[in-house]
Write a protein that holds these residues in place. Sequence first.
Motif, PDB file in Angstrom:
ATOM      1  N   ASP A  34     -57.968 -80.618 -94.879  1.00  0.00           N
ATOM      2  CA  ASP A  34     -58.941 -80.963 -95.910  1.00  0.00           C
ATOM      3  C   ASP A  34     -60.344 -80.440 -95.640  1.00  0.00           C
ATOM      4  O   ASP A  34     -61.097 -80.189 -96.574  1.00  0.00           O
ATOM      5  CB  ASP A  34     -58.950 -82.460 -96.221  1.00  0.00           C
ATOM      6  N   ILE A  35     -60.662 -80.204 -94.372  1.00  0.00           N
ATOM      7  CA  ILE A  35     -62.001 -79.690 -94.102  1.00  0.00           C
ATOM      8  C   ILE A  35     -62.144 -78.271 -94.671  1.00  0.00           C
ATOM      9  O   ILE A  35     -63.208 -77.891 -95.178  1.00  0.00           O
ATOM     10  CB  ILE A  35     -62.330 -79.719 -92.582  1.00  0.00           C
ATOM     11  N   MET A  36     -61.062 -77.513 -94.668  1.00  0.00           N
ATOM     12  CA  MET A  36     -61.127 -76.161 -95.236  1.00  0.00           C
ATOM     13  C   MET A  36     -61.208 -76.212 -96.758  1.00  0.00           C
ATOM     14  O   MET A  36     -61.924 -75.418 -97.377  1.00  0.00           O
ATOM     15  CB  MET A  36     -59.926 -75.331 -94.787  1.00  0.00           C
ATOM     16  N   ALA A  37     -60.497 -77.148 -97.378  1.00  0.00           N
ATOM     17  CA  ALA A  37     -60.561 -77.293 -98.834  1.00  0.00           C
ATOM     18  C   ALA A  37     -61.975 -77.696 -99.243  1.00  0.00           C
ATOM     19  O   ALA A  37     -62.537 -77.196-100.220  1.00  0.00           O
ATOM     20  CB  ALA A  37     -59.557 -78.343 -99.309  1.00  0.00           C
ATOM     21  N   PHE A  38     -62.541 -78.590 -98.447  1.00  0.00           N
ATOM     22  CA  PHE A  38     -63.886 -79.051 -98.695  1.00  0.00           C
ATOM     23  C   PHE A  38     -64.876 -77.880 -98.585  1.00  0.00           C
ATOM     24  O   PHE A  38     -65.781 -77.708 -99.409  1.00  0.00           O
ATOM     25  CB  PHE A  38     -64.201 -80.155 -97.687  1.00  0.00           C
ATOM     26  N   ASP A  98     -62.433 -72.927-113.397  1.00  0.00           N
ATOM     27  CA  ASP A  98     -62.118 -71.551-113.006  1.00  0.00           C
ATOM     28  C   ASP A  98     -61.278 -71.471-111.742  1.00  0.00           C
ATOM     29  O   ASP A  98     -60.738 -70.423-111.409  1.00  0.00           O
ATOM     30  CB  ASP A  98     -63.417 -70.760-112.790  1.00  0.00           C
ATOM     31  N   LEU A  99     -61.233 -72.575-111.034  1.00  0.00           N
ATOM     32  CA  LEU A  99     -60.517 -72.558-109.762  1.00  0.00           C
ATOM     33  C   LEU A  99     -60.009 -73.955-109.433  1.00  0.00           C
ATOM     34  O   LEU A  99     -60.770 -74.927-109.467  1.00  0.00           O
ATOM     35  CB  LEU A  99     -61.472 -72.089-108.643  1.00  0.00           C
ATOM     36  N   SER A 100     -58.720 -74.043-109.147  1.00  0.00           N
ATOM     37  CA  SER A 100     -58.160 -75.323-108.672  1.00  0.00           C
ATOM     38  C   SER A 100     -58.053 -75.286-107.156  1.00  0.00           C
ATOM     39  O   SER A 100     -57.668 -74.272-106.565  1.00  0.00           O
ATOM     40  CB  SER A 100     -56.767 -75.549-109.279  1.00  0.00           C
ATOM     41  N   LEU A 101     -58.412 -76.413-106.533  1.00  0.00           N
ATOM     42  CA  LEU A 101     -58.341 -76.510-105.069  1.00  0.00           C
ATOM     43  C   LEU A 101     -57.423 -77.667-104.696  1.00  0.00           C
ATOM     44  O   LEU A 101     -57.558 -78.765-105.236  1.00  0.00           O
ATOM     45  CB  LEU A 101     -59.731 -76.776-104.484  1.00  0.00           C
TER      46      LEU A 101
END
Lengths: 342, 342
Positions: A255-259, A275-278
Amino acid sequence: MSTPPGRVTIKDVAAAAGVSKGAVSLAFNNKPGVSGATRERIFAAARQLGWAPNSAARSLSRQSVDTVGLALCRPARLLGLEPFYMEFISGIESVLAEHDCSLLLRLVGSLEEEIQLQERWWRERQVDGSILVDFHQGDPRISPLRALGLPAVGVGHPDLTGGFPSVWTDDATAVAEAVRYLAALGHRRIARVGGPAGLGHSAIRAEAFERTMEELGLDGGRHVETGFSGEEGARATRMLLLASDRPTAIVYDNDIMAFAGFGVAAEVGVAVPDDLSLLAWDDSQLCRLTHPTLSAMSHDVHGFGAEVARVLFDLLAGQDVPSRPVATPSLVPRGSTAPPRP
Amino acid sequence: MSTPPGRVTIKDVAAAAGVSKGAVSLAFNNKPGVSGATRERIFAAARQLGWAPNSAARSLSRQSVDTVGLALCRPARLLGLEPFYMEFISGIESVLAEHDCSLLLRLVGSLEEEIQLQERWWRERQVDGSILVDFHQGDPRISPLRALGLPAVGVGHPDLTGGFPSVWTDDATAVAEAVRYLAALGHRRIARVGGPAGLGHSAIRAEAFERTMEELGLDGGRHVETGFSGEEGARATRMLLLASDRPTAIVYDNDIMAFAGFGVAAEVGVAVPDDLSLLAWDDSQLCRLTHPTLSAMSHDVHGFGAEVARVLFDLLAGQDVPSRPVATPSLVPRGSTAPPRP
């Protein structure tokens, strides 16, 4: 697990090392009276024969388990940056505390160093058993630590832990769910920001990602490997977003990378989720504190650590402990995932 | 396991120290009836002979330091959520690894439980020394652990650590710098989201906040106490922002709460930094991954942990170790602080 009792005895070890039984005992109890060279010869003989001082007798005379070992092979600086291990350790500690037991924690620079450390911990009775993590394909720790008779639980898929009873999450199924969810929303250009390829569970996830994308008729080649840090997640996301055919959805391995990806999207003016899903992984509190909140493959990391500790206690109590999966990470859709803008 | 029978016994220790077996027992059980000097002579004799009461988990004959203890008194669940301790522990581990030494880590439910644990660790020679953290005013651990002779380093202001050599950060000076910076930007309504009042360092920061606000002719009454979690930081921020005279700037006691405050500002439509300045504490990577990035009172937490471990090794080597501050947290202005909108 452990060396089957009643086969190799201390007498065999003494004979193989050319010493008396008493000398073997002195060596394994780390008492004076045996030279360093002899001690090493005795350990080598014991390792070769697969003999260890009987752990049942050991725990009987000791009455209770009071120390469990955990070695982590990663740079100290990185350890502080990833929420996973602290949550995992807190789960282990929650069960250890119930048993009035402590965790012996050590950072090591290599798996070879961990092997030596675990051998010393075990011989010197500093631990009653250990938790082994971050398995690699063909992990070099398996053979020497099994020979030692170290009671240990492996954290990872049973294919990786070489006979150590394992506790694991079904990462392949979870990755497939993540990819199918994004595809169902309408995404076609889906990327993955993963962990180091050398780690067994990263390889399992990478393979499941490619396989699922292929099943859906999509190009599964958009992978970036990282070392799990936020900085690397940011760099990977920037690289993906600045490419000519940028993805409309990204799945992260923690999750730190997604954040971090979330911050990069704001920085380069890409709207989340329009424009972008994470999609994050592990789902620590970080995911619930952003605005919009981060969708995640949610995983009770604290509970995972607790289950690993419980299995180790069962093992140390002499129970038969088959490998077991904990709950598969499951999708928690929040604000960061949506259909791509037409 | 235990010391193999027929080797060194309590009788040998008593003879070597020139005391009765009863005195050895009293000393090792931390009972009155043995003078401090005699106790030390008994411990020295036991160490020299390689004897320990009912546990030979470690050989006393070994001269090197190989285990350091750390007990944390907080709920396991919370531990995984706060970046501070993992970074602090990673700093400790970095120095321990250089000395081929491991950390014995334990979560405890109360300071009383920690006292019992430290006593047992020390008597059974499970640790060579300990690191004591989270000092309270008039901390109950000080007297029993000093009586025990436990070599330990206190993490906290010397006023709090009761004679244990301490390593500390000058929080009062840092808080004053933070408040003066925000006031210089033009902020008048400055709030603080702090830690639990019972903790010594929270009290020091709270007092410094009020004093500095008063010196600047501002109302220093806007405090919220929390338990350091992101959820509590979010709740505190929401409460502050929904009040009729909401603050234009907030100082947080860690970074996860500042980060949570950032999410709340977006949620209630308050622009950062135009309508609200946010200032974090500790400055983990979180602060550099948001957009805008978070200004912080920056603090090398990893280096802090490393310094604490170094001081403990100096102490265990018999050196005279005066209490010493590490670098004072210093302001790193980033995107989340600006003059208030006129």
